[in-house]
Design an enzyme around this catalytic site. Sequence first.
Site, PDB file in Angstrom:
ATOM      1  N   ALA A  63      -5.514   6.437  -0.088  1.00  0.00           N
ATOM      2  CA  ALA A  63      -6.587   7.225  -0.703  1.00  0.00           C
ATOM      3  C   ALA A  63      -7.930   6.542  -0.479  1.00  0.00           C
ATOM      4  O   ALA A  63      -7.981   5.323  -0.315  1.00  0.00           O
ATOM      5  CB  ALA A  63      -6.326   7.354  -2.196  1.00  0.00           C
ATOM      6  N   GLY A 104      -1.559   5.704  -0.420  1.00  0.00           N
ATOM      7  CA  GLY A 104      -1.307   7.119  -0.112  1.00  0.00           C
ATOM      8  C   GLY A 104      -0.873   7.301   1.336  1.00  0.00           C
ATOM      9  O   GLY A 104      -0.157   8.248   1.672  1.00  0.00           O
ATOM     10  N   GLU A 107       2.704   6.947   0.907  1.00  0.00           N
ATOM     11  CA  GLU A 107       3.311   8.002   0.077  1.00  0.00           C
ATOM     12  C   GLU A 107       3.438   9.323   0.846  1.00  0.00           C
ATOM     13  O   GLU A 107       4.425  10.052   0.691  1.00  0.00           O
ATOM     14  CB  GLU A 107       2.487   8.187  -1.195  1.00  0.00           C
ATOM     15  CG  GLU A 107       2.603   6.998  -2.150  1.00  0.00           C
ATOM     16  CD  GLU A 107       1.647   7.087  -3.304  1.00  0.00           C
ATOM     17  OE1 GLU A 107       2.122   7.176  -4.454  1.00  0.00           O
ATOM     18  OE2 GLU A 107       0.427   7.096  -3.047  1.00  0.00           O
ATOM     19  N   GLU A 127      -1.163  -0.618  -4.289  1.00  0.00           N
ATOM     20  CA  GLU A 127      -1.993  -0.115  -5.388  1.00  0.00           C
ATOM     21  C   GLU A 127      -2.105  -1.116  -6.546  1.00  0.00           C
ATOM     22  O   GLU A 127      -3.151  -1.227  -7.185  1.00  0.00           O
ATOM     23  CB  GLU A 127      -1.420   1.203  -5.917  1.00  0.00           C
ATOM     24  CG  GLU A 127      -1.719   2.416  -5.057  1.00  0.00           C
ATOM     25  CD  GLU A 127      -0.722   2.599  -3.918  1.00  0.00           C
ATOM     26  OE1 GLU A 127      -0.707   3.677  -3.318  1.00  0.00           O
ATOM     27  OE2 GLU A 127       0.027   1.646  -3.602  1.00  0.00           O
TER      28      GLU A 127
HETATM   29  N1  T1G Z   1     -10.575   3.457   0.886  1.00  0.00           N
HETATM   30  C1  T1G Z   1     -11.876   3.312   1.249  1.00  0.00           C
HETATM   31  N2  T1G Z   1     -12.340   2.378   2.140  1.00  0.00           N
HETATM   32  C2  T1G Z   1     -11.424   1.567   2.656  1.00  0.00           C
HETATM   33  C3  T1G Z   1     -10.039   1.627   2.307  1.00  0.00           C
HETATM   34  C4  T1G Z   1      -9.632   2.647   1.383  1.00  0.00           C
HETATM   35  N3  T1G Z   1      -8.354   2.794   1.016  1.00  0.00           N
HETATM   36  N4  T1G Z   1      -9.400   0.646   2.975  1.00  0.00           N
HETATM   37  C5  T1G Z   1     -10.327   0.013   3.714  1.00  0.00           C
HETATM   38  N5  T1G Z   1     -11.541   0.549   3.537  1.00  0.00           N
HETATM   39  C6  T1G Z   1     -12.804   0.166   4.181  1.00  0.00           C
HETATM   40  C7  T1G Z   1     -13.213  -1.268   3.847  1.00  0.00           C
HETATM   41  O1  T1G Z   1     -13.954  -1.324   2.660  1.00  0.00           O
HETATM   42  C8  T1G Z   1     -14.058  -1.629   5.064  1.00  0.00           C
HETATM   43  O2  T1G Z   1     -15.316  -1.048   4.891  1.00  0.00           O
HETATM   44  C9  T1G Z   1     -13.365  -0.897   6.205  1.00  0.00           C
HETATM   45  O3  T1G Z   1     -12.610   0.150   5.580  1.00  0.00           O
HETATM   46  C10 T1G Z   1     -12.431  -1.775   6.986  1.00  0.00           C
HETATM   47  O4  T1G Z   1     -11.528  -2.372   6.078  1.00  0.00           O
HETATM   48  C11 T1G Z   1      -2.588   7.812  -4.660  1.00  0.00           C
HETATM   49  C12 T1G Z   1      -4.702   6.225  -5.022  1.00  0.00           C
HETATM   50  C13 T1G Z   1      -5.929  -1.405   5.397  1.00  0.00           C
HETATM   51  C14 T1G Z   1      -5.196  -3.751   5.322  1.00  0.00           C
HETATM   52  O5  T1G Z   1      -5.069  -0.717  -1.251  1.00  0.00           O
HETATM   53  O6  T1G Z   1      -6.000  -3.413   2.324  1.00  0.00           O
HETATM   54  O7  T1G Z   1      -3.776   5.109  -2.040  1.00  0.00           O
HETATM   55  O8  T1G Z   1     -16.690  -3.062   4.632  1.00  0.00           O
HETATM   56  O9  T1G Z   1     -12.295  -4.690   6.583  1.00  0.00           O
HETATM   57  O10 T1G Z   1      -9.210  -6.208   7.384  1.00  0.00           O
HETATM   58  O11 T1G Z   1      -1.311   5.944  -4.523  1.00  0.00           O
HETATM   59  O12 T1G Z   1      -8.521  -2.453   4.441  1.00  0.00           O
HETATM   60  O13 T1G Z   1     -16.477  -1.991   6.860  1.00  0.00           O
HETATM   61  O14 T1G Z   1     -17.715  -0.839   4.997  1.00  0.00           O
HETATM   62  O15 T1G Z   1     -10.366  -4.276   4.975  1.00  0.00           O
HETATM   63  O16 T1G Z   1      -8.386  -4.492   9.049  1.00  0.00           O
HETATM   64  C15 T1G Z   1      -4.380   1.918  -1.548  1.00  0.00           C
HETATM   65  C16 T1G Z   1      -6.839  -1.043   1.086  1.00  0.00           C
HETATM   66  C17 T1G Z   1      -5.496   2.819  -1.911  1.00  0.00           C
HETATM   67  C18 T1G Z   1      -5.420  -0.592   1.082  1.00  0.00           C
HETATM   68  C19 T1G Z   1      -7.167  -3.080   6.729  1.00  0.00           C
HETATM   69  N6  T1G Z   1      -4.716   1.257  -0.317  1.00  0.00           N
HETATM   70  N7  T1G Z   1      -7.253  -1.517   2.384  1.00  0.00           N
HETATM   71  O17 T1G Z   1      -7.723  -4.356   6.638  1.00  0.00           O
HETATM   72  O18 T1G Z   1     -10.107  -3.851   7.448  1.00  0.00           O
HETATM   73  S1  T1G Z   1      -5.172   3.566  -3.469  1.00  0.00           S
HETATM   74  C20 T1G Z   1      -5.056  -0.019  -0.269  1.00  0.00           C
HETATM   75  C21 T1G Z   1      -6.794  -2.681   2.895  1.00  0.00           C
HETATM   76  C22 T1G Z   1      -4.069   4.820  -3.128  1.00  0.00           C
HETATM   77  C23 T1G Z   1      -2.464   6.475  -4.017  1.00  0.00           C
HETATM   78  C24 T1G Z   1      -3.555   5.546  -4.344  1.00  0.00           C
HETATM   79  C25 T1G Z   1      -7.336  -3.100   4.222  1.00  0.00           C
HETATM   80  C26 T1G Z   1      -6.388  -2.787   5.405  1.00  0.00           C
HETATM   81  P1  T1G Z   1     -16.604  -1.771   5.351  1.00  0.00           P
HETATM   82  P2  T1G Z   1     -11.098  -3.894   6.212  1.00  0.00           P
HETATM   83  P3  T1G Z   1      -8.861  -4.808   7.724  1.00  0.00           P
END
Ligand code: T1G
Length: 704
Positions: A63, A104, A107, A127
């Site tokens: 998400a 997501g 999921e 999450e």
């Molecule tokens: N949403 C928005 N922006 C995101 C994002 C996300 N989920 N993930 C990464 N970014 C942005 C980040 O801020 C950065 O931005 C750019 O993308 C590159 O990321 C219903 C509700 C996937 C392992 O917890 O762990 O799903 O700084 O530098 O090192 O259950 O990003 O360049 O402007 O981190 O290669 C759950 C979060 C969401 C994963 C890649 N997902 N992301 O790492 O790149 S909640 C997460 C990460 C959800 C559902 C619920 C890592 C990555 P900017 P990066 P990276």
Amino acid sequence: MSDPVRFDRRGAVGVITLDNPPVNALSLPLRTGLRDALAAGLDDPEIEAFVIHSAGRMFSAGADIREFDTGVAGESPTLPELIAQIEDSPKPVVVALHGTAVGGGCELPLACHARVAVPGTRIGLPEVTLGIVPGAGGTQRLPRLIGVLPALEAIVSGKPMDAERAHELGLVDELVMDGQDLVEVAVEVAERLVESGALPKARDRDDLLAEAREQPELFEQFRAKIARRARGFEAPYACIECVEAAVQRPFDEGLAFERETFVRCRSSLQSKAQRHVFFAEREARRVRGVGPDTAKLTIQRAAVLGCGTMGGGIAMCFANAGIPVRVTESEQAALDRGMEKIRGNYAATVAKGRLSAEDMESRLALIEPTLDFDSVSDADIVIEAVFEDMALKKDIFTRLDAICRPDAIMATNTSSLDVDEIAAVTSRPEQVVGLHFFSPANVMRLLEIVRGERTSPEVLSSALDLSRRIGKVGVVVGVCDAFAANRMLYPYAQQAQFLIEEGALPEQIDRVIYEFGFPMGPFGLGDLAGLDVGWRVRQHREPTRPKHLRYSSIADRLYEMGRYGQKTGKGWFRYEEGSRAPIPDPEVEQLIVRTSEELGIERRDISDEEILERCLFALVNEGARVLDEGISERASDLDLIWIYGYGFPRYRGGPMFYADSVGVDHVYATMQRFHEVHGDWLEPAPLLERLAREGGTFADWTPS
Ligand code: T1G
């Protein structure tokens, strides 16, 4: 903005491509595009099945976290609606995974009728690291597909698994072999499903839940198992409750319970704090004068001067990242001792089952001990980690300047000395930077990158890149006495010592700080680091202490009594042989009471609240000065420093975020009150006063 979703055909299979760089976050435009593509395919009689895959370096990071606090996250099509559309599709939907598929982004595949993946793909539900539970069916479908215990491990730890493990567990149906095309394999799987008429749905599986239904105690056991590492966090327990609901309730009831829990967690302060930390880590990479195009030196060979506690730990960081490292000492005995310590550290990790003996040997093979100082001349980076003495460090940098390659980075691990003064003895101060590791260096994740006046953008860019490669959170700060980390530590530790003069005892203060969420209080920390180290730091800081302000003398007296802490079995506390458990010592209490009498202080009962506010607000106050002086570019950098350097509880977001959460006006008013009663060490910082007056927050503060 190009369309985040494309629809193509391969025979009778509709191929849907998600394309929302950089991480294919499931934002509203993407969700809308996917819904419409599915609807178009469902209405098209020639389309018999779907394949969903992504462009770019990963399937999806889940998400869009940035939508959380905006109403957009709840706007239709929501993720649960989209996922139901996929699972209930009368035409098979096959997902093709590469790179990373988390949150997501995991999921959604769980609702598909088959999953194909490239080996090495990272698949998981992180999450919990954002203070929430998976909110789109992950806690209900994953246990049905891989079993309850593996699902609990994956969801409560938040750690992704690779596709090979997911295949073993039955989560991934097919791994793409070398030379095969991911989408082609997925299309074949879809065609096979059409032929067989099968539409396997995770929601219909129950076989892997049955066993857990017979053993309801496993959830209690799991709670007990995580108690130590999940102390203070709410989300891990919410995750367990959701998986429990998956076992004990019908699917749709479990799904509703999960959603309710998700919405509750998402609006919690803990989740706001943990999301703040997520983005703070990404913000910290943005440094004034350093751009994405700034050249950086890729470190392929490193050298560390000094194989003591810090030097040895630093060498392990490089070896752990697969980078060959030379480590020097001036005497063989010291070198042997240092290498023995390194081997001992690895052996302890092997004994805990967290490293194989082969890996230990291959890492040790990357660490080359030497007495030959000049042998570091071919290193890309040389990190000096010797005794904290300015003259010694200047001598070393003069010698390094004579032998190192022109493009080599020369770094000092000093925790407080003037990096500009050290750089000035070289002919290339632009190549000099501070790299302040935290003890134990192979464990603590913080790397305070100290930018000297002349440090070049290229060297900073290289240091930031290196910090990620060796698994550190790199935070750039400017030069001042004790930089940002230790500079904020001193007022915190000092207030703790004044409080024991006034009536508290070390065990009370450490209990309050421990209950707030730190791994230990300031006195336990002092004993761990060594009261002899603290004494040496005070000697170094004495010349800069404002003469009208005193510091507490109790720590010096303990030092003079030979009580150096854990290393001598006695410090602020007493320690049994082989134990790290702090035991209050009447001898220390007597010394404290005697000191109060000598100072003419009438001891009083001190509340836990006063202890917490004096210690924490004192460090926040110093943080405000660090920001105002431009030593740090943003408050969230200071939050990272305290979370990764001193164990400030992550679910409170760090000291500056915490100050915003309790109210900057409250922090200021309290500091004013403390200042009137307890003197100038607690004088409110100008920035704190300004923000309180203007109704501002540290989060919104930017350098003027
Ligand atoms: N949403 C928005 N922006 C995101 C994002 C996300 N989920 N993930 C990464 N970014 C942005 C980040 O801020 C950065 O931005 C750019 O993308 C590159 O990321 C219903 C509700 C996937 C392992 O917890 O762990 O799903 O700084 O530098 O090192 O259950 O990003 O360049 O402007 O981190 O290669 C759950 C979060 C969401 C994963 C890649 N997902 N992301 O790492 O790149 S909640 C997460 C990460 C959800 C559902 C619920 C890592 C990555 P900017 P990066 P990276």
